[in-house]
Design an enzyme around this catalytic site. Sequence first.
Site, PDB file in Angstrom:
ATOM      1  N   SER A 124       0.794  -1.237   0.000  1.00  0.00           N
ATOM      2  CA  SER A 124       0.000   0.000   0.000  1.00  0.00           C
ATOM      3  C   SER A 124       0.823   1.282   0.000  1.00  0.00           C
ATOM      4  O   SER A 124       0.253   2.358  -0.169  1.00  0.00           O
ATOM      5  CB  SER A 124      -0.932   0.009   1.206  1.00  0.00           C
ATOM      6  N   LYS A 145       0.389   3.405  -2.956  1.00  0.00           N
ATOM      7  CA  LYS A 145      -0.793   4.268  -3.109  1.00  0.00           C
ATOM      8  C   LYS A 145      -0.420   5.751  -3.062  1.00  0.00           C
ATOM      9  O   LYS A 145      -1.151   6.594  -3.576  1.00  0.00           O
ATOM     10  CB  LYS A 145      -1.829   3.923  -2.038  1.00  0.00           C
ATOM     11  N   TYR A 156      -4.479   3.668   8.102  1.00  0.00           N
ATOM     12  CA  TYR A 156      -5.840   3.125   8.268  1.00  0.00           C
ATOM     13  C   TYR A 156      -6.397   3.482   9.643  1.00  0.00           C
ATOM     14  O   TYR A 156      -6.234   4.620  10.090  1.00  0.00           O
ATOM     15  CB  TYR A 156      -5.856   1.597   8.046  1.00  0.00           C
ATOM     16  N   TYR A 214      -4.206  -2.103  -9.989  1.00  0.00           N
ATOM     17  CA  TYR A 214      -4.054  -2.049  -8.526  1.00  0.00           C
ATOM     18  C   TYR A 214      -3.118  -3.156  -8.001  1.00  0.00           C
ATOM     19  O   TYR A 214      -2.179  -2.893  -7.254  1.00  0.00           O
ATOM     20  CB  TYR A 214      -5.447  -2.147  -7.879  1.00  0.00           C
ATOM     21  N   VAL A 249       1.187  -3.762   3.853  1.00  0.00           N
ATOM     22  CA  VAL A 249       1.158  -5.067   4.533  1.00  0.00           C
ATOM     23  C   VAL A 249       2.407  -5.913   4.286  1.00  0.00           C
ATOM     24  O   VAL A 249       2.569  -6.957   4.911  1.00  0.00           O
ATOM     25  CB  VAL A 249      -0.084  -5.939   4.228  1.00  0.00           C
TER      26      VAL A 249
HETATM   27  N1  GLN Z   1      -2.379  -5.255  -1.970  1.00  0.00           N
HETATM   28  C1  GLN Z   1      -2.870  -5.222  -0.616  1.00  0.00           C
HETATM   29  C2  GLN Z   1      -4.347  -5.508  -0.602  1.00  0.00           C
HETATM   30  O1  GLN Z   1      -4.990  -5.135  -1.514  1.00  0.00           O
HETATM   31  C3  GLN Z   1      -2.565  -3.880  -0.022  1.00  0.00           C
HETATM   32  C4  GLN Z   1      -3.011  -3.748   1.399  1.00  0.00           C
HETATM   33  C5  GLN Z   1      -2.040  -3.032   2.289  1.00  0.00           C
HETATM   34  O2  GLN Z   1      -0.845  -2.931   2.038  1.00  0.00           O
HETATM   35  N2  GLN Z   1      -2.556  -2.572   3.398  1.00  0.00           N
HETATM   36  O3  GLN Z   1      -4.892  -6.092   0.269  1.00  0.00           O
END
Ligand code: GLN
Length: 309
Positions: free
Chosen positions: A64, A67, A243, A191, A261
């Site tokens: 993420s 992003k 988050y 994505y 993650v």
């Molecule tokens: N690619 C991961 C997902 O879509 C990204 C989530 C993350 O890094 N928090 O679940």
Amino acid sequence: MTDLQAIVDEIHGKLQSRLGEGKVADYIPQLAHVDPKRFGMAVVTVDGQVHKAGDCDEPFSIQSISKVFTLTLALGKHGETTWNRVGKEPSGSAFNSIVQLEHEEGKPRNPFINAGAIAVSDLVLAGHTPAEAIGEIVRFVRYLAEDETIAIDPAVAKSEEATGYRNFALANFMRSFGKLSHPVEHVLGVYFHHCAIAMTCSQLARSGLFLAANGRNPMTGHTVVSSQRARRINALMLTCGHYDGSGDFAYRVGLPGKSGVGGGILAVAPGKASIAVWSPGLNHNGNSLIGSLALEMFADMTGWSVFGH
Ligand code: GLN
């Protein structure tokens, strides 16, 4: 003057006994194979000094954190109209939550939760095939980090696609509200691939440096975004980058940051430095447990929290 190398070394040393704490993400099967005891840290200052420790030159899945880069690209393409498709408010929910989407009629709370990043992928796709959009994202990250070796890990992208049930649910839900302009498979293709970019802490810290330096990459002299845009991206990272753990991260660290993650976190000390940490064990919000601790120690030792010493 602050001896940053001594600080980074001290953090690395102090955390040795705690490596392995937290839980490695396993809902993306390919991520479950990573050694939980890894720890890397890299700090790149706005005047070009680099300070590193541990596994700072080992590539990991940035997930993420990507992003931040797709949001920057979407803002470059669509300007303020980006905010017609995604909000700017903290969600207070998990990164992959679907609950708010129904109430809010398919407009995700912010660009850093999965639903919001999926909306941003849709915006980056405008006028492109999925392969072109993915290429544009990778080229942008290479340009930011000044490193042509940065690439997507195809096994991670495949693993995400094969098991991305929740992301398919989120995207289909948004599409049902008419909030995606492209086919769900195309949007998620973009994505999943940008989440699967692999980078080292050193590369990541360099690629975030423009956010610490008013939108300009001081290593290359390139203006990436305006200072106003850099400030605003930092504001979103501070309020939404972790988050439902964003408040806790602001309280403990006090720097704009974006987690993934894969166990990475990119943090920005405006006017001072960009900092990347990596340690795969996650806390209950899905943010790197040891990485957050390292940044907390770093902010304490440098006095660089945006909220004061
Ligand atoms: N690619 C991961 C997902 O879509 C990204 C989530 C993350 O890094 N928090 O679940």
